[in-house]
Design a protein around this motif. Structure first.
Motif, PDB file in Angstrom:
ATOM      1  N   THR A  76       0.827  -1.193   0.000  1.00  0.00           N
ATOM      2  CA  THR A  76       0.000   0.000   0.000  1.00  0.00           C
ATOM      3  C   THR A  76       0.867   1.250   0.000  1.00  0.00           C
ATOM      4  N   ILE A  77       0.209   2.389  -0.020  1.00  0.00           N
ATOM      5  CA  ILE A  77       0.942   3.655   0.004  1.00  0.00           C
ATOM      6  C   ILE A  77       1.427   4.010   1.400  1.00  0.00           C
ATOM      7  N   ILE A  78       1.180   3.119   2.390  1.00  0.00           N
ATOM      8  CA  ILE A  78       1.746   3.315   3.732  1.00  0.00           C
ATOM      9  C   ILE A  78       2.668   2.164   4.131  1.00  0.00           C
ATOM     10  N   THR A  79       2.960   1.257   3.193  1.00  0.00           N
ATOM     11  CA  THR A  79       3.833   0.126   3.468  1.00  0.00           C
ATOM     12  C   THR A  79       5.208   0.615   3.939  1.00  0.00           C
ATOM     13  N   GLU A 135       3.440   6.678  12.276  1.00  0.00           N
ATOM     14  CA  GLU A 135       4.435   6.513  11.208  1.00  0.00           C
ATOM     15  C   GLU A 135       3.743   6.273   9.875  1.00  0.00           C
ATOM     16  N   ALA A 136       2.695   5.459   9.891  1.00  0.00           N
ATOM     17  CA  ALA A 136       1.951   5.168   8.676  1.00  0.00           C
ATOM     18  C   ALA A 136       1.354   6.441   8.082  1.00  0.00           C
ATOM     19  N   ARG A 137       0.927   7.350   8.944  1.00  0.00           N
ATOM     20  CA  ARG A 137       0.339   8.595   8.455  1.00  0.00           C
ATOM     21  C   ARG A 137       1.373   9.444   7.710  1.00  0.00           C
ATOM     22  N   GLU A 138       2.606   9.435   8.160  1.00  0.00           N
ATOM     23  CA  GLU A 138       3.661  10.164   7.440  1.00  0.00           C
ATOM     24  C   GLU A 138       3.866   9.584   6.046  1.00  0.00           C
ATOM     25  N   TYR A 139       3.886   8.253   5.962  1.00  0.00           N
ATOM     26  CA  TYR A 139       3.989   7.610   4.650  1.00  0.00           C
ATOM     27  C   TYR A 139       2.791   7.984   3.770  1.00  0.00           C
TER      28      TYR A 139
END
Length: 283
Positions: free
Chosen positions: A88-91, A134-138
Motif C-alpha cells: 500500500t501507500i503506507i507500506t 508513522e503510517a500517516r507520514e507515509y
C-alpha cells in the motif's frame, strides 16, 4: 442527476471486454474497471488489452466511472499473512511503497486514456511494525506525489475509507483531503463502509459534498458492528432512497457504482437485480 455503473470486479470469471459487454446488457450507463487480475493488472496490461477495452467501450457506449486500484493481488506470487491491499501507500518497505505509488500513476494513465474521471485507492492497513503515526507520514508523502501526478493528468484520485484501515471513516478521509490540499484528491465514498463504521450513509454524502470523486454502493446487514459483506440492494438495511435524495441534494452528477465482487458465481443476476432495485432513483 446521478447515473448507475457496475464494477467489473463481480466478473472475475470473465475477460474484461466480456465483462463490459455483459454490464451494458443490464441497463447501466457506466462501468468501473478493476485494475487488478484478471482484468487490468497494469504491469501486464498491454496495448492490445487496452485496445480491446476501448473497442468494448465504444461498441457498448458505456462510460468508465472509475479505475478501481484498491487491490493489487497479483503483486505477490505467495501473499504473506494479512496482506490484503498490500503493498500500500503506507507500506514500511520503501521499494514496495514506491511500487504502489507508481502503480497508482499507471492507473491514472489508464483513466486518462479511457476518459475515466477518477481512480480510487485505499490508505492501507497499518500492519505490525508500522504504528499509525508513522503510517500517516507515509500516507501524506505518497499522496502528495500521487496528487501532483493526477493534477497534471486532469484525473481525480479518491481515497476509499474502510473499517480497520488507517483511514476508516468519513471524517478521517476529509481531514486527509484538507491537509493534502490538492484539487485532485477527494473521497471515493463507499456508503456500505460508512454504514459499518456506524455512520448514516446519507449524512456521509452531505459531509463530503464537493469532495466526492465517485460513489460505491452495496447493501449491508446492520450498522456499526454489522458484517462487511457486499449484498444486492434489498438484501440488507441500507436506505437507498435517503442516499439518492442526499446525492440529489448536494447536486452530485457523477456515477454511483454497484460493487458486488461477492457474486463471482452469478454476476449477471447480481447486476440485473441491483439495477432493477435502483433504477427508480435515477429515472
Amino acid at each position: 442527476m446521478t447515473e448507475l455503473a457496475f464494477s467489473t470486479n463481480a466478473y472475475t470469471r470473465f475477460e474484461l471486454p466480456d465483462a463490459v459487454e455483459r454490464i451494458a446488457d443490464h441497463g447501466y450507463t457506466g462501468v468501473e474497471i478493476l485494475a487488478d487480475t484478471p482484468h487490468a493488472y497494469l504491469p501486464d496490461f498491454d496495448e492490445d488489452d487496452q485496445a480491446a477495452l476501448e473497442t468494448a467501450l465504444e461498441e457498448t457506449g458505456l462510460q468508465v466511472s472509475n479505475i478501481n486500484a484498491n487491490n493489487t493481488s497479483a503483486y505477490y506470487d505467495d501473499a504473506p499473512p494479512s496482506s490484503f491491499f498490500d503493498p500500500t501507500i503506507i507500506t514500511t518497505d520503501d521499494e514496495d511503497r514506491e511500487w504502489r505509488i507508481e502503480y497508482t500513476k499507471s492507473a491514472i494513465d489508464l483513466a486518462s486514456a479511457v476518459d475515466s474521471p477518477a481512480v480510487c485507492i485505499p490508505s492501507g492497513r497499518p500492519l505490525p511494525g508500522n504504528p499509525p503515526e508513522e503510517a500517516r507520514e507515509y500516507l501524506y508523502d505518497s499522496l502528495y506525489e500521487i496528487a501532483d501526478y493526477a493534477e497534471s493528468a486532469d484525473v481525480s484520485v479518491g481515497i476509499e475509507f474502510e473499517p480497520e484501515l488507517l483511514i476508516e471513516c468519513t471524517d478521517e478521509a476529509l481531514t486527509v483531503i484538507d491537509e493534502v490540499g490538492s484539487n485532485a484528491l477527494g473521497v471515493n465514498l463507499d456508503l456500505g463502509h460508512a454504514a459499518v463504521s456506524g455512520e448514516d450513509p446519507a449524512e456521509s454524502v452531505r459531509k463530503c459534498a464537493g469532495n466526492i470523486t465517485g460513489i460505491h454502493l452495496e447493501d449491508i446487514v446492520g450498522g456499526r458492528g454489522g458484517k462487511h459483506y457486499h449484498r444486492i440492494p434489498g438484501e440488507g438495511d441500507i436506505d437507498f432512497e435517503a442516499i439518492f435524495a442526499a446525492l440529489d441534494g448536494i447536486g452530485y452528477d457523477g456515477f454511483a457504482t454497484m460493487e458486488l465482487y461477492t457474486y463471482p458465481h452469478a454476476p449477471d443476476e447480481a447486476a440485473a437485480e441491483a439495477f432493477e432495485a435502483l433504477e427508480q432513483y435515477v429515472d
